[in-house]
Design a protein around this motif. Structure first.
Motif, PDB file in Angstrom:
ATOM      1  N   ARG A  67      23.855  33.330 -16.562  1.00 16.18           N
ATOM      2  CA  ARG A  67      25.012  33.411 -17.155  1.00 16.18           C
ATOM      3  C   ARG A  67      24.983  34.559 -18.297  1.00 16.18           C
ATOM      4  N   TYR A  68      23.194  34.756 -18.782  1.00 20.40           N
ATOM      5  CA  TYR A  68      23.921  35.169 -20.017  1.00 20.40           C
ATOM      6  C   TYR A  68      22.417  36.668 -20.137  1.00 20.40           C
ATOM      7  N   GLN A  69      22.010  37.213 -18.573  1.00 20.97           N
ATOM      8  CA  GLN A  69      21.244  38.776 -18.729  1.00 20.97           C
ATOM      9  C   GLN A  69      21.765  39.721 -18.778  1.00 20.97           C
ATOM     10  N   ILE A  70      20.928  40.691 -19.533  1.00 21.40           N
ATOM     11  CA  ILE A  70      21.502  41.975 -19.567  1.00 21.40           C
ATOM     12  C   ILE A  70      20.590  42.969 -19.422  1.00 21.40           C
ATOM     13  N   GLY A  71      21.513  43.502 -18.416  1.00 23.88           N
ATOM     14  CA  GLY A  71      20.491  44.970 -17.699  1.00 23.88           C
ATOM     15  C   GLY A  71      20.359  46.149 -17.725  1.00 23.88           C
ATOM     16  N   VAL A 266      14.450  33.530 -17.015  1.00 24.35           N
ATOM     17  CA  VAL A 266      13.505  32.137 -17.352  1.00 24.35           C
ATOM     18  C   VAL A 266      13.575  32.295 -19.286  1.00 24.35           C
ATOM     19  N   VAL A 267      13.200  33.272 -19.459  1.00 23.70           N
ATOM     20  CA  VAL A 267      13.498  33.499 -21.118  1.00 23.70           C
ATOM     21  C   VAL A 267      15.253  32.686 -21.870  1.00 23.70           C
ATOM     22  N   ALA A 268      15.870  33.192 -20.354  1.00 22.32           N
ATOM     23  CA  ALA A 268      17.733  32.652 -21.380  1.00 22.32           C
ATOM     24  C   ALA A 268      17.360  31.536 -20.424  1.00 22.32           C
ATOM     25  N   ALA A 303      17.378  42.735 -18.807  1.00 19.33           N
ATOM     26  CA  ALA A 303      16.006  43.260 -19.890  1.00 19.33           C
ATOM     27  C   ALA A 303      15.921  42.288 -21.599  1.00 19.33           C
ATOM     28  N   ILE A 304      14.499  42.087 -21.484  1.00 19.31           N
ATOM     29  CA  ILE A 304      14.222  40.496 -22.077  1.00 19.31           C
ATOM     30  C   ILE A 304      14.902  40.587 -23.732  1.00 19.31           C
ATOM     31  N   ALA A 305      14.827  41.239 -24.160  1.00 18.02           N
ATOM     32  CA  ALA A 305      14.760  41.793 -25.954  1.00 18.02           C
ATOM     33  C   ALA A 305      16.075  41.708 -25.631  1.00 18.02           C
ATOM     34  N   ARG A 306      17.144  42.298 -24.804  1.00 22.37           N
ATOM     35  CA  ARG A 306      18.892  42.442 -25.243  1.00 22.37           C
ATOM     36  C   ARG A 306      19.367  41.470 -24.353  1.00 22.37           C
ATOM     37  N   THR A 307      18.677  40.266 -23.898  1.00 24.46           N
ATOM     38  CA  THR A 307      18.919  39.024 -23.284  1.00 24.46           C
ATOM     39  C   THR A 307      19.177  38.154 -24.659  1.00 24.46           C
ATOM     40  N   ALA A 308      18.317  38.503 -24.532  1.00 18.94           N
ATOM     41  CA  ALA A 308      17.501  36.851 -25.958  1.00 18.94           C
ATOM     42  C   ALA A 308      18.926  37.500 -26.868  1.00 18.94           C
TER      43      ALA A 308
END
Length: 589
Positions: A67-71, A266-268, A303-308
């Motif tokens: 739901r929160y992933q930013i690519g 997974v981080v999300a 993108a982990i940082a942008r998703t966070a």
């Protein structure tokens, strides 16, 4: 996928839309400098990074499994894409990205998402840290404003190029880069809501253009003016020769893209207490990577940082990712001419900070301090990533991890001779009871523990052969602690069974679990051993075995391995046996 998509928007409200709009706006602003910086570092024009961000933001948000992933483009891709561009050219990079998209989508369709997550942590930390070193070192020349440099694919040549041109450093570039770096680092601490990379980029660009214009290289002077219009549709020219040529690069892009997107998901999940669909996420990543090259875009992933950042700013649904894409599109259409004036030195610190943040230095140091085989795998993967390439690093890292796993699993397998402990009120079988003077010559009991697979098959077979060297009448294998058995071990076990049967003995098995039993059933070994020789409990198997012993050999035995041995070995029993034989002979006459 239609129902799942609707499910992610169930209960959607005006308040959720407000949160998504705000989160999407902030993430879009953060993504703009990163997308250009990643594209430049990958050896392509900055607008290609912007195109990729727009496409990834839309398609990954719509079709992905989080739901929160930013690519978008990410730092992890930089050494891979730069190597492809230098060796094969930009057009072939588009073909490799397109093929990688197809591979990712197929991985999702065939439900391989869970397999990617099994890549060992030392391998992922090793190549991530190695990529961070490559990104950081690759920006030293831009930071110092070195001129006349040639780009090289390998790390050693790149470092040699920097040393060769160190005399050409530009003080204006160094000052601009230092100002950008200071603002990138200080902004989040002083103004947490403001994106540091954007502030550093804008302020240092304004200062450079006001006080020393034309003294340092800019995006415009290096790559030409950034086009402010929409990208044109262009289908890459695919031939069978091109497909074969770009298959390995495509596999690397697909593997790395799959790993990073699922790590980001997974981080999300951890940040939001939610759960993503890994297979659907791969399909979404695949679709985005199929579409991006059609508009000149480079490969994308989660993108982990942008998703966070998206989550921290209150995102409620995939709408935030779509909004972020349209924010980037609006900036492209309205402000592209101004972006051409950004100094290259202003962008170097952006990537250096990205490299520092993605380096996983704490995890790297922690794994090294353990001084285990994981430390060795980590170090080898890291060094190969830096000094060879990511493909070799991951392949060698995985092979080493598999060998380590086989060795550890092999050490966990035990074959132990046991007998009932008469001091225990339940007469449980134990290894310490067995001795040279306390062991049944006719009946051997062995406890087998651990997963039985090809790596331990020889050891397993040798251990059992050693246990039956005196040809026992009965061999009982206690296999309640064997969770897994493969066909290689089945062959060795079949050899043991044949050996015992050829000497007139029988094999009993107790407590066998479902998976090993199913394998023996398929190979026919259950039938060969005999269904009646499989027991749920060891006690029942021992009772059955005692009825199959040669009682004549028990008479006079001093081992007393079982409680029944007192009666079986008694001389009185021998006398009675002799009387019974005489009586039988007389009666027959």
């Amino acid at each position: 996928m239609g129902r799942a998509s609707l499910g992610r928007f169930s209960g959607y409200s005006v308040e959720a839309l407000r949160k998504d709009l705000l989160a999407g706006l902030i993430v879009g602003i953060v993504a703009i400098p990163l997308s250009m910086a990643f594209a430049i570092a990958s050896g392509v024009k900055p607008e290609y990074g912007i195109y990729s961000t727009i496409i990834a933001g839309i398609f990954i948000s719509i079709f992905g499994g989080s739901r929160y992933q930013i690519g978008g483009p990410t730092g992890a891709f930089i050494p891979i894409l730069l190597g492809i561009v230098m060796v094969y050219g930009y057009e072939n990079l588009l073909i490799a990205g397109f093929m990688a998209g197809i591979l990712l989508a197929l991985m999702g369709v065939f439900r391989l998402g869970s397999l990617i997550k099994f890549i060992p942590r030392p391998v992922t930390v090793g190549f991530t840290s190695g990529i961070a070193v490559i990104i950081f070192s690759g920006q030293i020349g831009n930071f110092l404003g070195l001129s006349g440099m040639e780009r090289h694919e390998d790390f050693i040549s790149s470092m040699g190029e920097i040393l060769l041109h160190l005399h050409s450093f530009n003080l204006y570039s160094v000052g601009t880069a230092l100002l950008s770096l200071l603002l990138i680092v200080a902004t989040p601490r002083l103004f947490p809501k403001m994106p540091g990379p954007l502030v550093g980029l804008i302020v240092s660009s304004v200062v450079a253009n006001l006080f020393f214009p034309e003294k340092i290289a800019t995006i415009g002077s290096t790559f030409g003016e950034i086009a402010s219009g929409l990208p044109a549709f262009h289908f890459p020219l695919l031939t069978w020769e091109k497909v074969i040529q770009m298959l390995q690069p495509a596999l690397v892009i697909a593997l790395l893209g799959g790993i990073e997107s699922l790590l980001s998901a997974v981080v999300a999940d951890r940040m939001t207490d939610s759960k993503h669909d890994s297979n659907r996420e791969l399909v979404g990543q695949g679709i985005a990577n199929i579409v991006a090259p059609l508009f000149g875009g480079i490969p994308v992933t989660g993108a982990i940082a942008r998703t966070a950042t998206n989550i921290r700013n209150g995102a409620a649904s995939p709408i935030a990712g779509i909004v972020h894409a349209f924010v980037v599109l609006a900036v492209l259409l309205l402000f592209a001419p101004y972006a051409s004036s950004i100094p290259i030195a202003s962008m170097a610190p952006v990537l250096m900070v990205v490299a520092w943040n993605m380096s996983e230095r704490k995890e790297f140091i922690h794994l090294l301090k353990t001084r285990t085989s994981d430390s060795f795998i980590l170090l080898i993967t890291f060094l190969l990533t830096v000094f060879a390439n990511l493909t070799i690093a991951v392949e060698v890292g995985l092979v080493l991890a598999v060998l380590q796993f086989i060795r550890q699993m092999g050490q966990s397998v035990k074959v132990t001779r046991v007998l009932p402990d008469h001091q225990d009120k339940h007469s449980k079988v134990r290894a310490h009871v067995v001795s040279e003077l306390h062991d049944c010559p006719q009946f051997r009991i062995c406890t087998v523990e651990g997963p039985l697979f090809f790596g331990v098959a020889k050891m397993f077979g040798s251990s059992l052969i050693d246990s039956i060297d005196h040809r026992p009448k009965v061999l009982l294998l206690r296999m309640g602690k064997v969770p897994y058995l493969d066909t290689t071990v089945d062959q060795h076990l079949a050899g043991i069974v044949h050996h015992v049967h050829s000497n007139g003995g029988i094999v009993l098995i107790s407590g066998m679990q479902e998976q090993p039993r199913a394998v023996l059933q398929k190979t026919g070994l259950v039938e060969e051993i005999g269904e009646q020789h499989f027991f749920e409990h060891t006690g029942d198997a021992i009772d059955f075995a005692l009825t199959k012993l040669d009682n004549k050999k028990c008479i006079g035995c001093k081992h007393f391995a079982f409680q029944e041995c007192t009666l079986l070995s008694s001389p009185i029993r021998e006398s009675r046996a002799g009387q019974e034989e005489t009586h039988t002979a007389t009666a027959s006459h």
